[in-house]
Design an enzyme around this catalytic site. Sequence first.
Site, mmCIF file in Angstrom:
data_model
loop_
_atom_site.group_PDB
_atom_site.id
_atom_site.type_symbol
_atom_site.label_atom_id
_atom_site.label_comp_id
_atom_site.label_asym_id
_atom_site.label_seq_id
_atom_site.Cartn_x
_atom_site.Cartn_y
_atom_site.Cartn_z
ATOM 1 N N LYS A 57 0.850 -1.402 -0.113
ATOM 2 C CA LYS A 57 -0.196 -0.124 -0.131
ATOM 3 C C LYS A 57 0.892 1.545 -0.190
ATOM 4 C CE LYS A 57 -4.332 -1.316 1.339
ATOM 5 N NZ LYS A 57 -4.112 -2.557 1.219
ATOM 6 N N SER A 82 -8.407 1.117 8.856
ATOM 7 C CA SER A 82 -7.892 1.189 10.287
ATOM 8 C C SER A 82 -6.437 0.277 9.807
ATOM 9 C CB SER A 82 -9.094 0.368 10.948
ATOM 10 O OG SER A 82 -9.321 -0.360 10.115
ATOM 11 N N GLU A 208 -10.527 -13.960 -3.511
ATOM 12 C CA GLU A 208 -10.310 -13.380 -1.992
ATOM 13 C C GLU A 208 -11.227 -14.686 -0.751
ATOM 14 O OE1 GLU A 208 -13.626 -10.095 -3.203
ATOM 15 O OE2 GLU A 208 -13.931 -12.510 -3.807
ATOM 16 N N GLY A 212 -15.930 -13.751 2.376
ATOM 17 C CA GLY A 212 -15.779 -12.106 1.321
ATOM 18 C C GLY A 212 -15.931 -12.147 0.037
ATOM 19 N N ASP A 214 -17.179 -10.388 -2.966
ATOM 20 C CA ASP A 214 -18.111 -10.238 -3.556
ATOM 21 C C ASP A 214 -17.229 -9.656 -5.136
ATOM 22 O OD1 ASP A 214 -16.095 -8.589 -1.881
ATOM 23 O OD2 ASP A 214 -16.579 -6.864 -3.110
ATOM 24 N N SER A 308 1.192 -9.840 -0.602
ATOM 25 C CA SER A 308 0.610 -8.564 -0.219
ATOM 26 C C SER A 308 1.443 -7.983 0.962
ATOM 27 C CB SER A 308 -0.963 -8.237 -0.612
ATOM 28 O OG SER A 308 -1.328 -8.755 0.911
#
Length: 322
Positions: A57, A82, A208, A212, A214, A308
Amino acid sequence: MSTPCTPPTYEDVTQAAALLQGIAHRTPVLTSSTLNDCLGAQVFFKCENLQRIGAFKFRGGYNAVARLTPEQRRAGVVAFSSGNHAQAVALASRLLGVSATIVMPLDAPAAKKAATRGYGARVIEYDRLTQDREAIAREFVERDGLSLIPPFDHPHVMAGQGTAVKELIEEVGPLDELYVPLGGGGLLSGSLLSAAALAPQCRVFGVEPEAGNDGQQSFRSGQIVRIDPPASIADGALTQALGKLTFSVISTLAHDILTVKDATLVSALRFFAERMKIVVEPTGCLGAAAVFDQGQAVRGKRIGVVLSGGNIDLAALGGYLS
Ligand SMILES: *Cc1c(COP(=O)(O)O)cnc(C)c1O
């Protein structure tokens, strides 16, 4: 809020790579001959657990802050998170001399709040049950003119995240398949741009947590599907929906979206700690867990995997492994 509304291109990834040169770590690519022998494949792990702030990130956060105008930089930035995005924006801002305000839940781990403050950011706490973090961030944007740095659905964030896979393919050469952890889709969409440009034959999978999925539902139905807050140990991939920009890249360039069980993430955590001597957080193990599930289906192939992130406290890691 003014966020640009067209997805980035590979050109944006190469610009991000130039800005990150000498600032982000060029993270190592590790291999395991035990794993390669077992699968009959060549697996290349891109170790973003060893990136600054412990996750990829930093790449997107830095690129987004660096691309602001001088006037926007003087006013400062705001982000809500968070997790790893908070620290990414905080460190990027400090390096660029920009003041950062991070909106974090009152009950976020003390260590994460301390780390974010340690990078010089102002931390604003909110109550998850009664307050809306987006509304709080919007107030800073409207009242004080801060620029919002979203965690994934922003062209400069997506382009920055794409630099990890750019480095991976430039270092190891073309891949047959690439496995990438998927939350809101910033990492996957950036990775897709790099893979399409540098290894167009490569089939790219987003991965994923099963609870979860989606992204899988969205990819397979052709429209963004929103789910209830999922429960998984992959705490960096508990987003309820992909973004508009990330979905537009993912729906055109991804080969498929796969899911893995938490138990497979735990096997992967153990494999990395025991065999490869590296700490990878559960979310960081998503891509690797999908490769373990493929088993002999990857025989003979050259496989890329993005690890990651590595931010997990050791007590929690010990808990999973015991
Ligand atoms: C944020 C995060 C992800 C998911 O990235 P998206 O860009 O939201 O898809 C995966 N792994 C780690 C370690 C993260 O911090």
